[in-house]
Every structure is written in C-alpha cells, then in structure tokens.
Design an enzyme around this catalytic site. Structure first.
Site, short mmCIF file in Angstrom:
data_model
loop_
_atom_site.label_atom_id
_atom_site.label_comp_id
_atom_site.label_asym_id
_atom_site.label_seq_id
_atom_site.Cartn_x
_atom_site.Cartn_y
_atom_site.Cartn_z
N CYS A 83 0.81 -1.22 0.00
CA CYS A 83 0.00 0.00 0.00
C CYS A 83 0.84 1.27 0.00
O CYS A 83 0.33 2.34 -0.29
CB CYS A 83 -0.93 0.00 1.21
SG CYS A 83 -0.07 0.07 2.81
N GLU A 122 -6.81 -6.20 -1.49
CA GLU A 122 -6.99 -5.21 -0.43
C GLU A 122 -5.90 -4.15 -0.52
O GLU A 122 -4.76 -4.45 -0.86
CB GLU A 122 -6.94 -5.91 0.94
CG GLU A 122 -7.12 -5.01 2.14
CD GLU A 122 -5.80 -4.67 2.83
OE1 GLU A 122 -5.86 -4.09 3.94
OE2 GLU A 122 -4.73 -4.94 2.28
N ARG A 166 -10.31 1.41 10.71
CA ARG A 166 -9.21 1.14 9.79
C ARG A 166 -9.80 0.95 8.39
O ARG A 166 -10.04 -0.17 7.94
CB ARG A 166 -8.45 -0.12 10.25
CG ARG A 166 -7.27 -0.55 9.38
CD ARG A 166 -6.79 -1.92 9.86
NE ARG A 166 -5.84 -2.54 8.96
CZ ARG A 166 -4.52 -2.38 9.05
NH1 ARG A 166 -4.02 -1.60 9.97
NH2 ARG A 166 -3.72 -2.99 8.20
N ARG A 168 -10.29 0.40 4.63
CA ARG A 168 -9.53 -0.26 3.57
C ARG A 168 -10.42 -0.45 2.34
O ARG A 168 -11.63 -0.62 2.47
CB ARG A 168 -8.99 -1.63 4.02
CG ARG A 168 -7.82 -1.55 5.01
CD ARG A 168 -6.60 -0.92 4.39
NE ARG A 168 -5.44 -0.90 5.25
CZ ARG A 168 -5.12 0.09 6.08
NH1 ARG A 168 -5.92 1.15 6.19
NH2 ARG A 168 -4.03 0.05 6.80
#
Length: 456
Positions: A83, A122, A166, A168
C-alpha cells in the site's frame, strides 16, 4: 485448524501474518500457496499454516513458465498488495514506484496464467482517489481486460464488530460475473475496545517516563481548563505566546532568505521566547519544526488556520495557561509531546478514561469505542490504555492487537516490535470473511475433478 475436506483451494500473496488465510480457511478453503518476502514472517507462516507452500518474493514470479511451475492451481487468489505507493502517508508514487508500485502487475500475471475463478484484493482507501482516479481506472481496466467482472467497496473493522477504525479498499473479481454477489452489510453500530482487552495481561514494555510525564501534563491541562470549550483543532502548545509571522507578512524562512535574521528579532518564537539578537541557527531552535523548513516561504491555509486558532486560544485563556506552562515547562519535551488532540468532545476531562496514541501530530485521545487504527508502527505508536480502563496505564499487548484484526490465537513474531509492525500491516480476517462468504459460495475444488460452480 480446519480438518474437513477443502471445498476450494486459495493462494495468499503478500501474506504477512495470514489474515486472508484465517478468513478463507474458516469458510472451508485450503491454502496451497503463499508468498511473503520478510524472512521472519515467511518462516512463521509455514508454522501457522503448514498446508501452504510458502514462496519468498512475488517479484520473482516473473514469467509464465515460473508461475506455472511454482504456483499450484487454485480457485481463489487473495492479495494485500503493498500500500505504501498509494498511501497518503507516503510520496504517493503509485505504479511509478520502481518496485512496490509494480507488484500489482505480478498479481495480474498470476491471474492471467492460473485463471482462478475468484479474487479478493486489499489496499489503502487512498488508492480509490490516487492521481484523481487514474490508478483506480487502471486497476479496473487491467482486471477486466483479462476476463474478470470487478467491483470494489470500502470497509472498516468496526463495522463488523472489531473495535478499530481502519478503512480499507477491497476489490473482488469473478470469471463468472458478479450478478449473484452482494457486498455484506455492516453488522455493528457500536463497539468497545474492552472486548479486545485482557485485564490480566502483562505489559511487554513500560510506557517511557517522558511519555508518562507528558500524559500527566495534558491531564493537568484538562483539569485546569474547567468549563472552557476545548478546541476541536489540534492544540499546538508551542504557539502559546508566539507571534512570529506566518501569513501574508511572510514566514521565518522567507524572512531569513530575503532580509536575514535581524528582521525576525522583533518577534517571539515557541512559547513566547524572544528572537531578538539571536543568530539564524539560534532562532531556528526557538521556532516550531513546522515553521522553519528551508524554502517554506508561504504556509498552506490549514497550517495558517491552526496557528491562528492556537494563538487565539492562548490569549483567551492565558491566565491559567501561563501557570500551566510554568509548572510543566512543555518546551522541554519533544515536539510530538507538545501537541495534543482531544477527540472526546463532551467527554469527562480525565485522560485516563480514554485510549491514547503518541503520533508525530501529538498525543491523540480517543474514546474507548474504538482503538486507533493499527499501522506498521514503532512501539511508541502502539495504543496506550488509560489506567481507568484496565487498572494501569499501559500499551496494548500484541495479542490484544491481534484481536483487533480477528487473528485469534495465531502465532506472532517473538519480538513485540516485529509483532506490532506485522499486525499494523495485517488484513482484518473478520472483514475478509464477510466479503468472501458470498463470493465463494458453492465454489468446489477443481483439482478433485468437480466442475467449479457459483451460487445461483
């Protein structure tokens, strides 16, 4: 470990601690292959999930021949591809990142060669907006061009019962279309961090004395504030008493460059310290780090607003703030501890009732409804529990952080620092399972000679 016959095989790329594996194994899948470049996590994955062949570096799966030889047939591919190239916390180089940004295309190569029926990817939510949507359009086009129907959605663990915010981005794909697939609806309206805590846990390491003293300092700040409305903007105590220029009249770096330090001598720096008669280097030491960067000749609007608001707050409350400053001497602390974020508007002004996190932006205070987002953190960024929560002021343990990621009793790195880092990079297994359940419904293992089918 699930001992029943697997209904489908899956692979886990950029596997980390194995959040995808935990989720899919819980749905009857069998992990047959994983790739993880970090040696400690690579070895740990083999111990936690002995059914999977564990590869090291995805970038070495760089040709159809290597992929055919190394990667077993599978029905589901999962990948939390790196990421950092897309994160707002980094340089956002995206696919231009020489290595990490290109690893998405290694995933694409495996999809082309092995043709799994489904995939789940993801990444950070900023990937949806990166380069004004160009990155998202590239990802969707590349996946659709090799025959997959693709969709994406954004979730956070707190929506499914894990007390952690969080966000995502998740991508799903199917060679059979997505007409029968529905994104899961969130199951929880509220959570509480206490569900992840062990009241008998022994802290891995003490909170440093300097951090403890800074927490006490800000607790006293809250006590002295009385009924004063606390700012919703970050409190930058170094602005208390300062009047150096920051707007249309210039900035310290601009004045140094244009006229030299003499013209800055009429002003006061951090905590009202005089800049008169000081050399440029000495003036530098008496200014906040965000106000002295070379070449920073104009400040963005948000920074000007924070400076202005903090100065106004000081002058409106200087009677008690001066006493507070004289007692605690906040200028003796690192600048990260001189800043304070009160995210508990309306709450009792007792710092030990809440969850704390030390960040570069300051000591952040949050309600117990959720933990701060786990990141690939140093131990200093691990959430600190106020002593009114568990009876002692301490860091969350790695095992408690594992519960925030729904990783259960999964083996963790022996070093607590390595464990915290890995947990910050992990995929939340509860969210993945909620997404995967409708996606893999009725998938069967093609290696058993059964035709892969999908839910009607």
């Amino acid at each position: 470990m699930n001992d029943s016959p697997a209904s489908f095989n899956f692979i886990d790329l950029f596997a980390g601690l194995g959040g995808f594996h935990v989720a899919l194994e819980g749905l009857g899948g069998r992990g047959v292959f994983a790739a993880e470049w970090e040696p400690t996590l690579n070895e740990l994955y083999s111990k936690n999930f002995p059914t999977a062949t564990v590869w090291s570096d995805v970038s070495t799966l760089d040709s159809p021949a290597v992929i055919r030889t190394a990667v077993p047939d599978h029905e589901v591919l999962t990948a939390g591809f790196p990421c950092q190239p897309f994160s707002k916390a980094g340089e956002q180089l995206g696919f231009g990142h020489t290595l990490q940004g290109q690893l998405f295309f290694r995933v694409l190569d495996i999809l082309k060669e092995k043709r799994p029926r489904r995939f789940i990817l993801e990444n950070v939510p900023n990937i949806l907006r990166h380069k004004k949507g160009e990155t998202l359009r590239t990802i969707l086009a590349e996946l659709e061009n090799i025959g997959y129907a693709v969709d994406w959605h954004q979730y956070s663990p707190h929506q499914f019962g894990d007390p952690q915010i969080r966000e995502r981005a998740y991508f799903v794909g199917s060679l059979d279309g997505l007409d029968g697939f529905d994104w899961p609806e969130p199951t929880h309206q509220s959570t509480d961090i206490r569900t992840a805590l062990d009241g008998a846990a022994t802290p891995n390491r003490p909170v440093p004395d300097q951090t403890v003293r800074a927490i006490d300092m800000w607790d006293d700040f809250l006590r002295r504030s009385g009924q004063v409305k606390l700012p919703s903007f970050p409190i930058w105590s170094m602005e208390f008493g300062a009047d150096y220029p920051y707007g249309d009249e210039g900035t310290p770096p601009a004045i140094w460059a244009e006229r030299g330090p003499g013209d800055l001598g009429a002003y006061r720096g951090s905590f009202g310290s005089s800049l008169a008669g000081l050399s440029r280097d000495d003036q530098f030491e008496h200014l906040p780090s965000y106000a002295r960067r070379d070449g920073d000749f104009s400040f963005p609007g948000w920074k000007q607003a924070f400076i202005r608001q903090n100065r106004q707050f000081f002058w409106a409350n200087r009677v008690w703030l001066v006493d507070w400053m004289n007692e605690w001497r906040p200028w003796e602390f690192p600048q990260s501890l001189q800043k304070f974020e009160w995210n508990v508007q309306g709450g009792e002004r007792r710092i030990d009732d809440y969850v704390l996190q030390v960040r570069a932006s300051g000591i952040r205070v949050k309600r117990t409804t959720t933990a701060p987002s786990l990141i690939a953190m140093t131990h200093t960024q691990v959430p600190i529990l106020g002593k009114n929560i568990v009876g002692v002021r301490r860091y969350m343990t790695p095992r408690e952080c594992a519960k925030l990621q729904s990783l259960g009793d999964l083996g963790l790195p022996e070093s607590d620092l390595a464990a915290y880092k890995a947990l910050g990079n992990a995929v939340n297994a509860r969210v993945v399972r909620a997404i995967a359940e409708p996606l893999v419904a009725n998938l069967t293992n093609s290696s058993d000679g059964v035709v892969v089918s999908t839910a009607a």
